[in-house]
Design a protein around this motif. Structure first.
Motif, short mmCIF file in Angstrom:
data_model
loop_
_atom_site.label_atom_id
_atom_site.label_comp_id
_atom_site.label_asym_id
_atom_site.label_seq_id
_atom_site.Cartn_x
_atom_site.Cartn_y
_atom_site.Cartn_z
N ARG A 295 8.86 1.17 -11.13
CA ARG A 295 9.15 1.85 -12.39
C ARG A 295 10.65 2.04 -12.60
O ARG A 295 11.20 1.69 -13.64
CB ARG A 295 8.46 3.22 -12.42
N GLN B 12 0.82 -1.21 0.00
CA GLN B 12 0.00 0.00 0.00
C GLN B 12 0.86 1.26 0.00
O GLN B 12 0.37 2.34 -0.33
CB GLN B 12 -0.95 -0.04 1.21
N GLY C 253 3.31 3.98 -1.32
CA GLY C 253 3.56 4.45 -2.68
C GLY C 253 4.98 4.29 -3.17
O GLY C 253 5.21 4.13 -4.38
N GLN C 254 5.93 4.31 -2.26
CA GLN C 254 7.33 4.22 -2.71
C GLN C 254 7.57 2.96 -3.54
O GLN C 254 8.41 2.96 -4.44
CB GLN C 254 8.27 4.28 -1.51
N GLN D 38 5.41 9.90 -11.63
CA GLN D 38 6.54 9.15 -11.07
C GLN D 38 6.50 9.15 -9.54
O GLN D 38 7.15 8.31 -8.91
CB GLN D 38 7.85 9.76 -11.60
N GLU D 39 5.78 10.07 -8.94
CA GLU D 39 5.67 10.13 -7.48
C GLU D 39 4.80 8.99 -6.97
O GLU D 39 3.67 8.79 -7.44
CB GLU D 39 5.03 11.45 -7.03
N GLY D 40 5.28 8.32 -5.95
CA GLY D 40 4.58 7.14 -5.44
C GLY D 40 3.23 7.41 -4.81
O GLY D 40 2.35 6.56 -4.83
N GLN D 41 3.06 8.60 -4.26
CA GLN D 41 1.79 8.87 -3.58
C GLN D 41 0.60 8.69 -4.51
O GLN D 41 -0.49 8.32 -4.07
CB GLN D 41 1.80 10.30 -2.99
N GLU E 77 7.14 3.78 -7.14
CA GLU E 77 8.28 4.51 -7.68
C GLU E 77 9.37 3.50 -8.06
O GLU E 77 9.95 3.56 -9.15
CB GLU E 77 8.85 5.48 -6.63
N TYR F 91 0.03 6.35 -6.46
CA TYR F 91 -0.41 4.96 -6.50
C TYR F 91 -1.07 4.55 -5.19
O TYR F 91 -1.88 3.64 -5.16
CB TYR F 91 0.76 4.06 -6.92
N GLU F 92 -0.70 5.24 -4.12
CA GLU F 92 -1.47 5.07 -2.89
C GLU F 92 -2.90 5.54 -3.13
O GLU F 92 -3.88 4.88 -2.79
CB GLU F 92 -0.86 5.89 -1.74
N ALA G 294 10.92 11.06 -7.97
CA ALA G 294 10.66 10.00 -7.00
C ALA G 294 11.74 10.08 -5.94
O ALA G 294 12.64 9.26 -5.86
CB ALA G 294 10.68 8.64 -7.71
#
Lengths: 656, 656
Positions: free
Chosen positions: A176, A167, A169-170, B167-170, A173, B172-173, B400
């Motif tokens: 990818r 869960q 988000g990192q 590209q930022e992980g947030q 990143e 995808y959260e 990222a």
């Protein structure tokens, strides 16, 4: 109670038995399960559920897939394994012990000083990366893999991640960038045990079609029964054929695998939807039953082979809290001797976090715009009562602190009052920029920073939050309060919800209060005296350090030195006139932080006095220097020189 | 040079012309493009490329999809739009101006005090969320959408995100939680213009198959030409049919759309692979050409209709830096009058960040294990020379920061020396927990925190970094240095790379140094005197504030008050004996922060003196109180009382 372990020699014997590979690996895995179980029981805490679920994968890696044991843990060509979630480390320790990499004396000191950290630490032999804070593993593993390639070193990199952890988000990143950067000597292993902390992943933050997601990110995805050695063997074989992409194995496992009543389908049913074996040591009866079940499995294999029965040993119990001196290096790298003191680390029945949960519920009816946000720590943060009573005002974000905080920002912009919950070490740090962004919108939001401070010190430095005050007080308009007891907790939350127009940060101890403190009603910017004394004044906050401060005052009083202890729950907002009156007549002041020395109450107090042109007297600030120790509360308080007797000695040395 | 604008009345006329919808929307969009272009030219800075690419989507929203103009921007039932990336805000301001939501006087004050912030701020009419720091928008939009549903309010929520931003992980959260929480009144619009800052997304961090990714997260995905009003109309129609899922539109756009030579296929070719129109105002000739091209498009439509030609107006040029007083509220909410001072905010030819880029290159041969990491700010951070010279030691992570920092952790564990680059506001905050995690492994890593401090103040509070020192100094083993000039920059980097065994944070100003400062060789923990004076001592750091400090000293000298200005680049590490000698004889000391008052040099200096039992004299710390202002350097320095004359007055008031 006896807590028997399997010695390393037995694992060597298991490896030499005439068994087919799956049976041999299962035998070793069950042996490591038993040792992990015993280590957690001996420690009194630790994460069993995922230590058990991941075990078959970890054993397969060290027995059959990686060269690490053969070439040695210092070889630059070694294969590297680490777990990103990290709370499965009791299982990993058991595996490393079975190979003689973690020595016996440390294996018997799980979550103790000079032993094994509650989450992975590279100071322990065989541990390749510090983890425990979630979502960093793929990125870090890619760094290791990249460095291997750049230096022409051999070895693959294997990173375990949890399904709940996905869960964060990192991860996305890193999925990818791994493909973008062409890093192919990296394999990610998902311990897909379907349960995160105490509830099913499906319920907390369903991950959808994982294979489809990972494939969409360009990874080669394999999936198999992660507790079946044969299936795992085939999966690793298949992944070994892939060289044009990074590889991922979704290992479908059972949380608690290997102990029938800890396996999640049954355990969730018993626990009425809540999984009880995620963290914490099992009670005696459960331990005995689990131990017996694992032992029987092992003994059955040995009996079928008609070889010698299982040899177990029962180590000496861990040293008492009051006992012989322990020689350690303190956080500054200096040798110190830790002698336990009978008065350190007592307990009352009070948990301030319980008072927080009750106050939330009480406010719910008064403040209909209040909503509570959680990132999968509802049990620890005591928000579950609110969740049950007001499911329509409870928002579960899963393990995604940044998303949770920014969502709170949106809620606050449109008329809701969000109360955002997580551990301070994650919330103040991982979501720091999001908290700042919300603050720039001048929205009223309350952040409940749980598990603030040094204690409990068993989970280790990923969880002990000693920087959160520093991370939040530089944001304009933020008021940070750490209450000393249940009454102050309720009052502080009510003040933040009902009176304070700005951002409130409620910093809460997570463990039991060592003693019950009597305090007058909370007044913004002011504290209260807990002891009287004419020789020096000490400011402290929170139930843990206030208890140590009072122990110090007691010890000093015996030596004719009077220490005034002031409980100051306001960590960055002061009534300066009150402060002056508290300081009047003293030539020396002390501050005791449950925080790093940098950026805590001390900095703010001294700054406020200079700003107000109150002639400063010498202030000595005692906080946690260096990284926090991992161990029992008395051990770690002493290690940092922050237990009552140490504080008394430090004050005397200064004020003499 | 004249900078003509289109008045609001013309947009009202456009709306009433007998045109089919696509032609009308294109006409309005081109009008808004022209105004955005003029606003950026007038401001002297701003982001054009994405203002232009996103324009057709934004115009469609306000003209045809959203109820916002009709029901009013204060209506709880309004549709809500904001851009998560935020640097496209000049375009949005132009649209809001065309509807009379942003008034003319503010529209003409882009990036000026009392005008329009360089990134979105809710203080501006029609702006729904603060952004500029990437990746938060879907989360925040979901919060707004959730609040709407909870309160029974009408209105949908539309959030624009950039492709580089993905590209930022947030993100995808938030993609997951939006589906998990059943929030369906949220639409995400991807401005897929294929270029992030100055290079193609494919090159910096290819996103792979976006439709497949988003669909895998459970979203309804539509895709169309995002600069074609007809295609956009059909796409919104299709999305309007979806009620069981959140919806996403991938709008394939051209960066720079509407101005032929700014459109990315052509502009990338002209720029030899680098896109030149992402940020900054165009030069005069380019401005004229772009303005003319847009005007011709509009005029052609009007000519075909045989209606009155386009009316433009040329506003008065913006007030000079030396000019009439500006009445504003300062950061504490108090009314202040800003009069420009001729001596504020000069310029030398020096950029410390250039010296950093050169020093990196110089060290590359000496230290083969050095690798440089970037998160898509290579031009700003001056790492491109290194990238070109050593492509095998340059690692591009895309936007990222968390992934970049954890990767650095892995690299450092296996023999590499990572130099990690980003803006301080992103690196120290977004990746804070990752930096901490690396530090717990005791790895040597250098973090280059670019754009530290208040100036330039045009980009606004998402970019001005005033908390980074506070965010990093509580991590054990971290040394933070902000050099005053090119020589100190080179020396500080060399010390961090070659001598310092721990974590180094190099905090760098990004703009030109206001003056060239002469400094002796750098000595750890020590600074140097820039002026002499007997009445008070002032510690400061970095080229911007040191210049103001020297202006203050000059102003004070004229009034017979001697100020010793000490450049102290070591922000948390001091040679206390040296410090004592610098303080000897003074009864009062001052610290000038290019940072919040909380958690900067002042806190550390005073703390070190108290720790060392050096009898403290009164210390007054001047830093940025409240959130930073957005405007020109002189405006904003004056706003915070941190320009030379203000500092002189504050010192006199205290020390009188």
């Amino acid at each position: 109670m006896d807590i028997p372990f399997i010695p390393k020699s037995e694992f060597d014997r298991f490896r030499s038995l005439p068994l087919d590979e799956p049976t041999r690996l299962k035998l070793i895995a069950d042996g490591c399960r038993l040792n992990a179980l015993s280590a957690v029981k001996r420690a009194g805490s630790g994460h069993l559920g995922s230590s058990l679920s991941a075990m078959d994968v970890v054993v397969r890696l060290y027995e059959a897939e990686m060269n690490t044991v053969r070439v040695g843990i210092a070889s630059p060509d070694r294969d590297v394994y680490f777990s990103s979630k990290g709370h499965d480390v009791p299982g990993l320790y058991a595996v490393l012990f079975s190979h003689g990499i973690v020595p016996l004396d440390r294996f018997l000191r799980l979550r103790r000083m000079n032993g094994l950290d509650g989450h992975p630490d590279v100071g322990v032999p065989g541990i390749e990366a510090n983890s425990g804070s979630l979502g960093m593993g793929i990125s870090k593993g890619r760094g290791i893999a990249w460095a291997k390639t750049a230096q022409g070193n051999g070895g693959r990199v294997f990173v375990m991640i949890g399904d709940g952890e996905l869960q964060e988000g990192q991860n996305y990143e890193a999925l990818r960038t791994t493909v973008n950067q062409g890093v192919h000597n990296l394999t990610v292993l998902v311990d897909h045990n379907k349960v995160q902390s105490d509830k099913p992943v499906e319920e907390i933050g369903d991950l959808g079609d994982l294979e489809r997601k990972f494939a969409a990110f360009g990874w080669h995805v394999t999936r198999c029964d992660g507790n079946d050695p044969t299936a795992l063997g085939l999966a690793f074989l298949a992944m070994g054929q892939v060289s044009d992409r990074p590889t991922m194995l979704i290992a479908d496992t059972l949380k608690g695998a290997g102990v029938s009543f800890m396996e999640h389908p049954r355990a969730l049913a018993t626990g009425k939807g809540q999984y009880p074996w995620h963290a914490g040591a099992p009670d005696d009866a459960s331990f005995e039953a689990a131990h017996l079940e694992l032992r029987h499995k092992i003994e059955n294999v040995l009996r079928d082979l008609a070889v010698a029965p299982l040899a177990l040993f029962v180590p000496e119990p861990p040293e008492l809290l009051v006992g012989p001196a322990l020689q350690v290096q303190n956080s500054l790298g200096e040798p110190v001797s830790i002698e336990m003191h009978p008065k350190v680390g007592g307990m009352s029945g009070e948990y301030v976090v319980e008072a927080y949960g009750d106050a939330l519920l009480e406010l719910a009816d008064e403040v209909p715009e209040m909503v509570v946000l959680d990132a999968d720590l509802a049990a620890d943060c005591r928000t579950r009562k609110f969740e049950r009573a007001h499911p329509d005002r409870f928002i579960q974000c899963g393990i995604a602190e940044q998303d949770m905080v920014s969502m709170a920002g949106g809620l606050a912009r449109h008329g809701r009052l969000p109360i955002v919950n997580s551990f301070a070490s994650f919330l103040a740090s991982r979501a720091n920029e999001q908290i700042y962004n919300n603050a720039t919108e001048k929205s009223k939001i309350i952040y409940a920073n749980h598990y603030g401070g040094l204690i409990p010190a068993g989970p280790g430095k990923s969880h002990q939050s000693l920087r959160d005050v520093s991370l939040l007080t530089s944001i304009p308009g933020v008021t940070v309060v750490q209450p000393a007891n249940a009454a102050e907790t309720r009052a502080a939350l009510r003040w933040m919800v009902l009176e304070n127009p700005g951002v409130g940060v409620l910093r809460l101890a997570i463990g039991p209060s060592p003693r019950t403190l009597e305090t007058p009603p909370l007044v913004p910017g002011r504290g209260c005296r807990l002891t009287e004394g004419e020789d020096a004044v000490l400011f402290a906050y929170g139930p843990v350090m206030l208890s140590e401060a009072m122990l110090a005052a007691e010890a000093l009083a015996e030596r004719g030195f009077g220490l005034r202890v002031v409980n100051l729950p306001w960590l960055n907002r002061f009534d300066v006139a009150w402060l002056e009156s508290e300081l009047a007549g003293y030539e020396r002041a002390f501050v005791l932080e449950d925080h790093a020395r940098v950026g805590g109450l001390g900095d703010r107090l001294v700054g406020a006095l200079h700003d107000a042109e109150v002639l400063p007297i010498p202030f000595h600030v005692y906080g946690i220097d260096g990284h926090p120790g991992c161990g029992t509360p008395p051990e770690v308080l002493r290690f940092h020189g922050l237990d009552g007797p140490s504080i008394a000695a430090r004050i005397l040395a200064r004020a003499r």
